[in-house]
Scaffold this active site. Structure first.
Site, PDB file in Angstrom:
ATOM      1  N   THR A 191     -23.292  29.048  -1.263  1.00  0.00           N
ATOM      2  CA  THR A 191     -21.869  29.086  -0.913  1.00  0.00           C
ATOM      3  C   THR A 191     -21.705  28.587   0.512  1.00  0.00           C
ATOM      4  O   THR A 191     -22.623  28.701   1.321  1.00  0.00           O
ATOM      5  CB  THR A 191     -21.313  30.527  -1.013  1.00  0.00           C
ATOM      6  OG1 THR A 191     -21.009  30.841  -2.359  1.00  0.00           O
ATOM      7  CG2 THR A 191     -20.033  30.702  -0.224  1.00  0.00           C
ATOM      8  N   ASP A 250     -15.848  26.795  -0.441  1.00  0.00           N
ATOM      9  CA  ASP A 250     -16.049  25.805  -1.495  1.00  0.00           C
ATOM     10  C   ASP A 250     -15.738  26.474  -2.840  1.00  0.00           C
ATOM     11  O   ASP A 250     -15.271  27.610  -2.869  1.00  0.00           O
ATOM     12  CB  ASP A 250     -17.480  25.268  -1.460  1.00  0.00           C
ATOM     13  CG  ASP A 250     -18.500  26.316  -1.894  1.00  0.00           C
ATOM     14  OD1 ASP A 250     -18.509  27.406  -1.291  1.00  0.00           O
ATOM     15  OD2 ASP A 250     -19.275  26.057  -2.834  1.00  0.00           O
ATOM     16  N   ARG A 292     -17.987  26.222  -5.841  1.00  0.00           N
ATOM     17  CA  ARG A 292     -19.109  26.162  -6.783  1.00  0.00           C
ATOM     18  C   ARG A 292     -19.759  27.536  -6.927  1.00  0.00           C
ATOM     19  O   ARG A 292     -20.082  28.185  -5.939  1.00  0.00           O
ATOM     20  CB  ARG A 292     -20.151  25.153  -6.320  1.00  0.00           C
ATOM     21  CG  ARG A 292     -21.431  25.149  -7.168  1.00  0.00           C
ATOM     22  CD  ARG A 292     -22.410  24.087  -6.717  1.00  0.00           C
ATOM     23  NE  ARG A 292     -21.905  22.751  -7.038  1.00  0.00           N
ATOM     24  CZ  ARG A 292     -22.569  21.636  -6.741  1.00  0.00           C
ATOM     25  NH1 ARG A 292     -23.728  21.689  -6.110  1.00  0.00           N
ATOM     26  NH2 ARG A 292     -22.039  20.468  -7.077  1.00  0.00           N
ATOM     27  N   LYS A 321     -13.144  31.809  -4.168  1.00  0.00           N
ATOM     28  CA  LYS A 321     -13.980  32.662  -3.321  1.00  0.00           C
ATOM     29  C   LYS A 321     -13.204  33.316  -2.187  1.00  0.00           C
ATOM     30  O   LYS A 321     -13.802  34.006  -1.356  1.00  0.00           O
ATOM     31  CB  LYS A 321     -15.143  31.846  -2.750  1.00  0.00           C
ATOM     32  CG  LYS A 321     -16.025  31.213  -3.818  1.00  0.00           C
ATOM     33  CD  LYS A 321     -17.175  30.466  -3.209  1.00  0.00           C
ATOM     34  CE  LYS A 321     -18.017  29.781  -4.292  1.00  0.00           C
ATOM     35  NZ  LYS A 321     -19.185  29.085  -3.733  1.00  0.00           N
ATOM     36  N   GLY A 323     -22.503  35.453  -2.000  1.00  0.00           N
ATOM     37  CA  GLY A 323     -23.468  36.370  -2.606  1.00  0.00           C
ATOM     38  C   GLY A 323     -23.295  36.392  -4.108  1.00  0.00           C
ATOM     39  O   GLY A 323     -23.030  35.362  -4.732  1.00  0.00           O
ATOM     40  N   SER A 364     -25.154  29.847   2.223  1.00  0.00           N
ATOM     41  CA  SER A 364     -26.298  28.943   2.352  1.00  0.00           C
ATOM     42  C   SER A 364     -25.938  27.638   3.052  1.00  0.00           C
ATOM     43  O   SER A 364     -26.806  26.967   3.596  1.00  0.00           O
ATOM     44  CB  SER A 364     -26.879  28.639   0.967  1.00  0.00           C
ATOM     45  OG  SER A 364     -25.879  28.090   0.128  1.00  0.00           O
ATOM     46  N   ASP A 380     -25.620  21.129   1.233  1.00  0.00           N
ATOM     47  CA  ASP A 380     -26.218  22.306   0.609  1.00  0.00           C
ATOM     48  C   ASP A 380     -26.048  22.200  -0.902  1.00  0.00           C
ATOM     49  O   ASP A 380     -24.928  22.072  -1.390  1.00  0.00           O
ATOM     50  CB  ASP A 380     -25.545  23.573   1.133  1.00  0.00           C
ATOM     51  CG  ASP A 380     -26.002  24.808   0.383  1.00  0.00           C
ATOM     52  OD1 ASP A 380     -27.220  24.943   0.167  1.00  0.00           O
ATOM     53  OD2 ASP A 380     -25.145  25.627   0.003  1.00  0.00           O
ATOM     54  N   SER A 416     -23.654  24.634  -2.684  1.00  0.00           N
ATOM     55  CA  SER A 416     -22.217  24.521  -2.434  1.00  0.00           C
ATOM     56  C   SER A 416     -21.695  23.234  -3.058  1.00  0.00           C
ATOM     57  O   SER A 416     -22.404  22.234  -3.134  1.00  0.00           O
ATOM     58  CB  SER A 416     -21.931  24.506  -0.920  1.00  0.00           C
ATOM     59  OG  SER A 416     -22.469  25.647  -0.288  1.00  0.00           O
TER      60      SER A 416
END
Length: 273
Positions: free
Chosen positions: A30, A46, A48, A62, A76, A158, A195, A198
């Site tokens: 994330t 984001d 995903r 999110k 998480g 991340s 990342d 994400s």
């Protein structure tokens, strides 16, 4: 008795001798962040949701509601972040009904970190909390073990290092609302492109003393351009067979996160953000 306890180490060793394989931590992915500007807070995320290396949801929301003047980004495990924020939002609603006054950002922060600290990190929820109350705009990070930070710009997840690089380069005192929105958008985009956990589009939330606005999507620079010329033709019932295969193999339940929140469904692999 005080100090560290290693009783679980002996227990785990005994279980492994009997053929039990301990579960491994699942990779989360994330990018969430926020920045304070003159007059408010901008939060970003984001879209995903993943389970290991598998993308389970391309349009996951999110940014969660806490109060009319407070919002919270979650990284998480999807179910943990959703239920944690719903729990605190419910308690704050009762508090507003009891006191007849606006919720304070610091109140929600205290409730969140007390709850997470109580579970000693077993609730996988890393949060970015932002809001505006009578004391002005506030921005905090809340870690899964209950520790917190208060900074003018923060990142979690991340993709946080890529997002922080954008903040370090572009942040300045006295940002306008539009400048703050573009800065957060660029930070989330950096996480999306750097990342693997994400992806999707950029969702922004702008909180001022008068209102809270969600911009979804605000930007989508990572849109899939290729489309199969012949199209995709799946026979009727394909999804049902896939679900049955998952149910037989795993025999568990999970949550699916979409624009309207989490939906419980059978035979799914729990996924993370």
């Amino acid at each position: 008795m005080t100090g560290f306890s290693f009783d679980n180490c002996l227990r785990n060793a005994a279980l492994e001798q009997n053929g039990f394989t301990a579960p491994k931590a699942r990779k989360t992915g994330t990018t969430i962040c926020g920045v304070v500007y003159d007059g408010g807070v901008v939060l970003g995320a984001d879209t995903r949701a993943t389970s290991g290396s598998t993308v389970f949801e391309k349009d996951c929301m999110k940014i969660h509601y806490i109060a009319p003047n407070i919002m919270c980004c979650g990284a998480g495990t999807a179910a943990d972040t959703e239920m944690t924020t719903m729990n605190i939002a419910s308690q704050l609603e009762l508090h507003r009904l009891s006191t007849g006054r606006q919720s304070r950002v610091n109140t929600s922060l205290t409730m969140l970190k007390r709850m997470l600290f109580k579970y000693q990190g077993h609730i996988s929820a890393a949060l970015v909390l932002g809001g505006v109350d009578i004391h002005g705009p506030h921005l905090y990070t809340v870690y899964p073990h209950g520790s917190t930070d208060s900074l003018p710009y923060v990142t979690m997840g991340s993709g946080s290092l890529a997002a922080m690089a954008i903040f370090e380069q572009g942040y300045k005192d006295g940002l306008t609302q539009q400048e703050a929105m573009e800065l957060v958008s660029d930070a989330i985009t950096a996480g999306i492109f750097n990342d693997l956990g994400s992806g999707g589009s950029v969702t922004l939330c702008v909180i001022t003393k008068d209102k809270t606005e969600i911009h979804r999507p605000y930007k989508n620079d990572n849109e899939r351009l290729y489309r199969r010329p012949a199209g995709y033709d799946f026979k009727k019932g394909t999804t049902v067979r896939i679900m049955r295969a998952h149910r037989k193999e795993i025999g568990a339940c999970g949550f699916r996160a979409g624009s309207k929140g989490l939906t419980l469904y059978a035979g799914a692999v729990p996924f993370s953000r």
